[in-house]
Design a protein around this motif. Structure first.
Motif, short mmCIF file in Angstrom:
data_model
loop_
_atom_site.label_atom_id
_atom_site.label_comp_id
_atom_site.label_asym_id
_atom_site.label_seq_id
_atom_site.Cartn_x
_atom_site.Cartn_y
_atom_site.Cartn_z
N GLY A 70 66.98 18.60 89.40
CA GLY A 70 66.99 20.00 89.54
C GLY A 70 66.86 20.52 91.17
N GLU A 71 66.61 21.81 91.15
CA GLU A 71 66.21 22.50 92.17
C GLU A 71 64.87 22.61 92.42
OE1 GLU A 71 66.55 27.19 90.91
OE2 GLU A 71 68.43 25.94 91.31
N ARG A 72 64.47 22.95 93.73
CA ARG A 72 63.12 22.93 94.07
C ARG A 72 62.97 24.04 94.96
NH1 ARG A 72 60.04 17.93 94.69
NH2 ARG A 72 58.40 19.22 95.59
N THR A 73 61.93 24.74 95.21
CA THR A 73 61.67 25.96 96.20
C THR A 73 61.41 25.10 97.49
OG1 THR A 73 59.43 26.12 95.50
CG2 THR A 73 61.08 27.60 94.30
N CYS A 74 61.77 25.82 98.20
CA CYS A 74 61.62 25.24 99.86
C CYS A 74 59.96 24.92 100.07
CB CYS A 74 61.94 26.35 100.89
SG CYS A 74 63.79 26.27 100.95
N GLY A 75 59.19 25.91 99.74
CA GLY A 75 57.60 25.66 99.63
C GLY A 75 56.98 24.71 99.05
N SER A 76 57.65 24.10 97.92
CA SER A 76 57.29 23.32 96.96
C SER A 76 57.23 21.77 97.48
CB SER A 76 57.99 23.35 95.36
OG SER A 76 59.28 22.83 95.52
N LEU A 77 57.91 21.54 98.71
CA LEU A 77 57.99 20.36 99.14
C LEU A 77 57.03 20.03 100.35
CD1 LEU A 77 61.80 20.07 99.50
CD2 LEU A 77 60.59 19.10 97.90
N PRO A 78 56.27 19.03 100.40
CA PRO A 78 55.37 18.74 101.46
C PRO A 78 56.10 18.63 102.76
CG PRO A 78 55.57 16.65 99.94
CD PRO A 78 56.52 17.81 99.23
N HIS A 117 69.70 29.35 96.89
CA HIS A 117 70.05 30.45 96.65
C HIS A 117 68.63 31.30 96.37
CE1 HIS A 117 69.61 28.03 93.00
NE2 HIS A 117 69.09 29.00 92.26
N LYS A 118 68.55 32.50 96.28
CA LYS A 118 67.25 33.31 95.95
C LYS A 118 67.06 33.49 94.84
CE LYS A 118 65.65 36.11 98.69
NZ LYS A 118 64.31 36.23 99.56
N VAL A 119 65.85 33.11 94.38
CA VAL A 119 65.12 33.15 92.97
C VAL A 119 63.83 34.09 93.22
CG1 VAL A 119 64.02 31.82 90.91
CG2 VAL A 119 65.92 30.76 92.18
N GLY A 120 64.05 35.34 92.63
CA GLY A 120 62.86 36.37 92.97
C GLY A 120 62.88 36.25 94.46
N ARG A 121 61.40 36.20 94.80
CA ARG A 121 61.08 36.08 96.15
C ARG A 121 61.19 34.68 96.97
NH1 ARG A 121 54.78 36.88 97.12
NH2 ARG A 121 54.18 34.99 96.03
N TYR A 122 61.54 33.88 96.22
CA TYR A 122 61.74 32.33 96.72
C TYR A 122 62.89 31.77 97.07
CZ TYR A 122 56.93 32.33 95.02
OH TYR A 122 55.49 32.70 94.68
N ARG A 123 63.32 31.18 97.73
CA ARG A 123 64.65 30.50 97.94
C ARG A 123 64.50 29.09 97.28
NH1 ARG A 123 68.80 31.85 100.77
NH2 ARG A 123 67.58 33.50 101.81
N ALA A 124 65.22 28.87 96.19
CA ALA A 124 65.75 27.67 95.77
C ALA A 124 66.69 26.63 96.50
CB ALA A 124 66.07 27.83 94.22
N VAL A 125 66.19 25.26 96.26
CA VAL A 125 67.31 24.59 97.06
C VAL A 125 67.54 23.14 96.34
CG1 VAL A 125 65.48 23.09 98.47
CG2 VAL A 125 67.83 23.27 99.23
N GLU A 126 68.63 22.82 96.10
CA GLU A 126 69.13 21.47 95.42
C GLU A 126 69.87 20.70 96.36
OE1 GLU A 126 71.50 22.29 91.89
OE2 GLU A 126 72.19 23.96 92.60
N LEU A 127 69.90 19.27 96.01
CA LEU A 127 70.79 18.63 96.55
C LEU A 127 72.15 18.55 96.00
CD1 LEU A 127 70.80 15.96 98.54
CD2 LEU A 127 70.14 14.66 96.78
N ARG A 128 73.18 18.53 96.92
CA ARG A 128 74.51 18.47 96.28
C ARG A 128 75.20 17.27 95.95
NH1 ARG A 128 78.13 21.99 100.12
NH2 ARG A 128 79.56 21.54 98.20
N ARG A 129 74.43 16.53 95.17
CA ARG A 129 74.63 14.97 94.90
C ARG A 129 76.07 14.85 94.46
NH1 ARG A 129 71.07 10.88 93.66
NH2 ARG A 129 69.45 12.32 93.67
N GLU A 130 76.51 15.45 93.41
CA GLU A 130 77.84 15.31 93.16
C GLU A 130 78.86 15.46 93.92
OE1 GLU A 130 75.73 17.52 91.28
OE2 GLU A 130 75.00 16.22 90.11
#
Length: 96
Positions: A21-29, A53-66
């Protein structure tokens, strides 16, 4: 293809591919400054490799694998297989 040509972006791609699924930009090392990380996130998004896309005050990102697999079959697997993880001074995997 140019979006996949930088070690930092490959590191981001590896992290996202290993995630469910998605992760927030800040959650990746990241081993770069926040401004540089933002630049690399933008390159991946504008090239269509990721979706944000925005999730509250965070930006969520996901790989467009499909989408990537449908348009370029085998590309994602080939890029991940051809670029081994970076190792740090102790010999452990380092994410860039």
């Amino acid at each position: 293809m140019a979006a996949l040509g930088h070690p930092v972006r490959i590191g981001i791609l590896r992290e996202l591919a290993a995630s469910e699924g998605e992760r927030t930009c800040g959650s990746l090392p990241m081993s770069v400054t926040k401004a540089t990380a933002t630049f690399h996130w933008r390159v991946l998004c504008e090239s269509g490799v990721t979706r944000e896309h925005k999730v509250g005050r965070y930006r969520a990102v996901e790989l467009r694998r499909e989408d990537l697999d449908a348009r370029f079959p085998g590309l994602l697997a080939a890029v991940l297989a051809a670029t081994p993880p970076t190792l740090d001074a102790e010999g452990t995997e380092e994410t860039t």
